[in-house]
Write a protein that holds these residues in place. Structure first.
Motif, PDB file in Angstrom:
ATOM      1  N   TRP A   2      -7.494  -0.680   0.280  1.00 21.06           N
ATOM      2  CA  TRP A   2      -6.975   0.665   0.030  1.00 21.06           C
ATOM      3  C   TRP A   2      -5.883   0.648  -1.027  1.00 21.06           C
ATOM      4  O   TRP A   2      -5.721   1.623  -1.767  1.00 21.06           O
ATOM      5  CB  TRP A   2      -6.478   1.288   1.334  1.00 21.06           C
ATOM      6  CG  TRP A   2      -7.571   1.455   2.328  1.00 21.06           C
ATOM      7  CD1 TRP A   2      -7.666   0.881   3.556  1.00 21.06           C
ATOM      8  CD2 TRP A   2      -8.764   2.238   2.163  1.00 21.06           C
ATOM      9  NE1 TRP A   2      -8.835   1.253   4.169  1.00 21.06           N
ATOM     10  CE2 TRP A   2      -9.522   2.085   3.347  1.00 21.06           C
ATOM     11  CE3 TRP A   2      -9.258   3.044   1.145  1.00 21.06           C
ATOM     12  CZ2 TRP A   2     -10.753   2.718   3.523  1.00 21.06           C
ATOM     13  CZ3 TRP A   2     -10.490   3.672   1.322  1.00 21.06           C
ATOM     14  CH2 TRP A   2     -11.219   3.507   2.500  1.00 21.06           C
ATOM     15  N   SER A  51       0.830  -1.208   0.000  1.00 20.02           N
ATOM     16  CA  SER A  51       0.000   0.000   0.000  1.00 20.02           C
ATOM     17  C   SER A  51       0.861   1.252   0.000  1.00 20.02           C
ATOM     18  O   SER A  51       0.510   2.263  -0.630  1.00 20.02           O
ATOM     19  CB  SER A  51      -0.925  -0.001   1.226  1.00 20.02           C
ATOM     20  OG  SER A  51      -1.816  -1.097   1.181  1.00 20.02           O
ATOM     21  N   ALA A  80     -12.821  -2.803   3.823  1.00 16.96           N
ATOM     22  CA  ALA A  80     -11.601  -2.874   4.633  1.00 16.96           C
ATOM     23  C   ALA A  80     -11.925  -3.334   6.051  1.00 16.96           C
ATOM     24  O   ALA A  80     -11.191  -4.144   6.641  1.00 16.96           O
ATOM     25  CB  ALA A  80     -10.915  -1.511   4.651  1.00 16.96           C
TER      26      ALA A  80
END
Length: 361
Positions: A280, A21, A189
């Motif tokens: 994400w 990420s 998430a």
């Protein structure tokens, strides 16, 4: 030997692997910076409210589909039926609404139920019939395509103005559709991080056999993932219906949301073989695609060149991920006859020590 072990361990620093990420975030910042320079070169302002709105609008539909695709890929599966679910959902919504605002709740519920049934069928085919996810969802998609081609020759239905506001309004430069997509991403998430089924998705994708031996019912996470993937595709179909004002049998396939969603998931750092990834990261991958498309549109680049640029971005991203160092874990039980290799390929554990000599000490 035991006296020198701490020294040997301190002398061999371990390389830290960057989180995927974080890599996506760095790449997104770099793409935005390069895009701002290129847009400025043609006399436009990349950070104008209108341009930001265009980028966020471009993220919303693909974002919905990619969120669900992330869940499926985490389970080491794929869903190629999503573009046909998108088209079918737009048609069901527009036909049931028929221009009447009072029909909106019924139409939305019907679309979600139909999508959930399609996802359930995909999940059962994969888990019970042991059909590869690629083939299973491709077959389901072709069935839906056949239905659409037989029953629809063009656009159908009518979406009331009240529902069209979802795709046409915003809060400042942020479209309402993007806010809804981010709320779905937040829910996804949370689902992965805080629920048992979410955690089991990582386990099943990482190693299904180990997950089964650990007492996990491996069929349930796969079925839930496919159902949620179809539901998020249905949400994308509802959004497209609100923007078009009608349902379309080709709106999903023309958008190429099957391959683009997979590409966004991979670009976001999720392993295509499953077991590792994040929602994400996927949103970051979607944002990169949206920025690249926006910059090329502003610069009036040949539309066919967009696919070339997308392909370069995907290959470069996967090359970066595969080149990262992977931490080696010391096995729980060392084999005296064949010690595990150290970082340099020699015998020994992850710190470069011989397991047999350490056991003797």
């Amino acid at each position: 030997m035991s006296a020198t072990t701490p020294t040997a361990r301190r002398a061999t620093p371990r390389r830290r692997r960057l989180d995927s990420s974080l890599i996506v975030g760095i790449a997104l910042v770099a793409v935005i910076a390069i895009g701002a320079v290129l847009v400025a070169s043609v006399g436009r302002n990349f950070f104008s409210a209108g341009n930001i709105r265009d980028i966020l609008t471009g993220m919303s539909v693909l974002g919905f589909v990619a969120i669900g695709q992330t869940l499926v890929i985490l389970c080491a599966s794929l869903d190629l039926s999503v573009p046909y679910v998108v088209s079918l959902s737009s048609l069901i919504a527009a036909d049931l609404m028929a221009g009447n605002p009072a029909n909106i709740p019924m139409a939305v519920v019907a679309v979600i139920v139909v999508a959930a049934v399609i996802g359930l069928a995909n999940g059962l085919i994969v888990t019970k019939l042991k059909v590869n996810g690629f083939i299973a969802t491709l077959g389901t998609g072709l069935i839906i395509k056949g239905y659409l081609d037989t029953n629809y020759k063009g656009t159908s239905g009518q979406v009331p103005w009240e529902f069209q506001l979802i795709g046409a309004t915003g809060i400042g430069p942020i479209p309402v559709s993007t806010l809804l997509m981010l709320l779905v991403a937040l829910a996804g998430a949370f689902f992965l991080a805080r629920t048992r089924t979410g955690n089991h998705m990582f386990a099943v994708g990482g190693n299904e056999q180990v997950a089964r031996l650990s007492g996990i019912r491996t069929a349930r996470p796969l079925i839930v993932a496919h159902m949620l993937c179809s539901i998020t595709a249905a949400l994308a179909g509802l959004l497209l219906a609100s923007r078009l004002g009608v349902g379309s049998p080709v709106v999903g396939t023309q958008g190429g949301y099957d391959l683009l969603s997979i590409a966004a998931v991979v670009l976001g750092g999720t392993l295509l073989m499953g077991g590792r990834g994040s929602i994400w990261g996927t949103i970051g991958g979607v944002a990169i695609f949206a920025v690249v498309d926006n910059v090329m549109s502003v610069m009036q680049v040949n539309p066919f060149l967009k696919d070339v640029v997308r392909g370069v971005v995907i290959v470069a991203a996967v090359a970066v991920y595969t080149s990262r160092s992977v931490d080696r874990r010391r096995p729980r039980f060392a084999n005296a006859s064949a010690p595990p290799p150290g970082p340099d390929g020699a015998g020994g554990d992850a710190d470069g020590n011989d397991a047999r000599e350490e056991a003797r000490a």
